[in-house]
Design a protein around this motif. Structure first.
Motif, mmCIF file in Angstrom:
data_model
loop_
_atom_site.group_PDB
_atom_site.id
_atom_site.type_symbol
_atom_site.label_atom_id
_atom_site.label_comp_id
_atom_site.label_asym_id
_atom_site.label_seq_id
_atom_site.Cartn_x
_atom_site.Cartn_y
_atom_site.Cartn_z
ATOM 1 N N SER A 17 -4.360 -3.796 1.426
ATOM 2 C CA SER A 17 -3.590 -2.836 2.220
ATOM 3 C C SER A 17 -2.113 -3.203 2.221
ATOM 4 O O SER A 17 -1.746 -4.380 2.082
ATOM 5 N N ARG A 19 1.642 -1.602 4.331
ATOM 6 C CA ARG A 19 2.271 -0.605 5.186
ATOM 7 C C ARG A 19 3.730 -0.478 4.788
ATOM 8 O O ARG A 19 4.507 -1.441 4.903
ATOM 9 N N SER A 21 7.442 1.278 5.322
ATOM 10 C CA SER A 21 8.271 1.860 6.375
ATOM 11 C C SER A 21 9.435 2.600 5.753
ATOM 12 O O SER A 21 9.939 2.200 4.698
ATOM 13 N N TYR A 79 6.006 5.658 8.840
ATOM 14 C CA TYR A 79 5.174 4.624 8.238
ATOM 15 C C TYR A 79 4.157 5.253 7.283
ATOM 16 O O TYR A 79 3.698 6.376 7.505
ATOM 17 N N GLN A 81 0.631 3.833 5.977
ATOM 18 C CA GLN A 81 -0.401 2.797 5.917
ATOM 19 C C GLN A 81 -1.304 3.112 4.729
ATOM 20 O O GLN A 81 -1.891 4.194 4.665
#
Length: 127
Positions: A17, A19, A21, A79, A81
């Motif tokens: 994973s 994330r 921004s 964001y 994800q």
């Protein structure tokens, strides 16, 4: 002036994973639709997801069930994800902003519909 700055990219193993921004400045953020695009080497830029001023969202088929877009208007940040990443997710990811609205739909994911762009950030999914 209006500025979009992406962060959070890097190298991740398949199944992992990240994330991303997108920090915005220089405009009234909460009025704008924000989208994420990506471009892999030798391929056209493609839409990933978008979120409008009412936080309504839309996702490309490749992102559905794995990626989630969200926004924090207090922080002027959107964001992305990304879970269950695959090697085919490898690309430069861009956030983009536009003040337009599209009656009857949340937002669109065509690059030509977005006026403002970040510089992009590399995401590499590899073992």
């Amino acid at each position: 002036q209006l500025q979009l700055v992406e962060s959070g990219g890097g190298l991740v193993q398949p199944g992992g994973s990240l994330r991303l921004s997108c920090a915005a400045s220089g405009f009234t953020f909460h009025y704008f639709t924000i989208a994420w695009f990506r471009q892999a080497p030798g391929k056209e830029r493609e839409g990933v997801t978008c979120i409008n001023s009412d936080s309504l969202t839309d996702y490309a088929d490749s992102a559905k069930g794995r990626f989630t877009i969200s926004r924090d208007n207090a922080k002027n940040t959107v964001y992305l994800q990304m879970n269950s990443l695959k090697p085919e997710d490898t690309a430069v990811y861009y956030c983009a902003a536009d003040a337009a609205t599209w009656p009857g739909i949340a937002c669109v994911q065509q690059p030509q519909d977005y006026e403002y762009w970040g510089q992009g950030i590399q995401v590499t999914v590899s073992s």
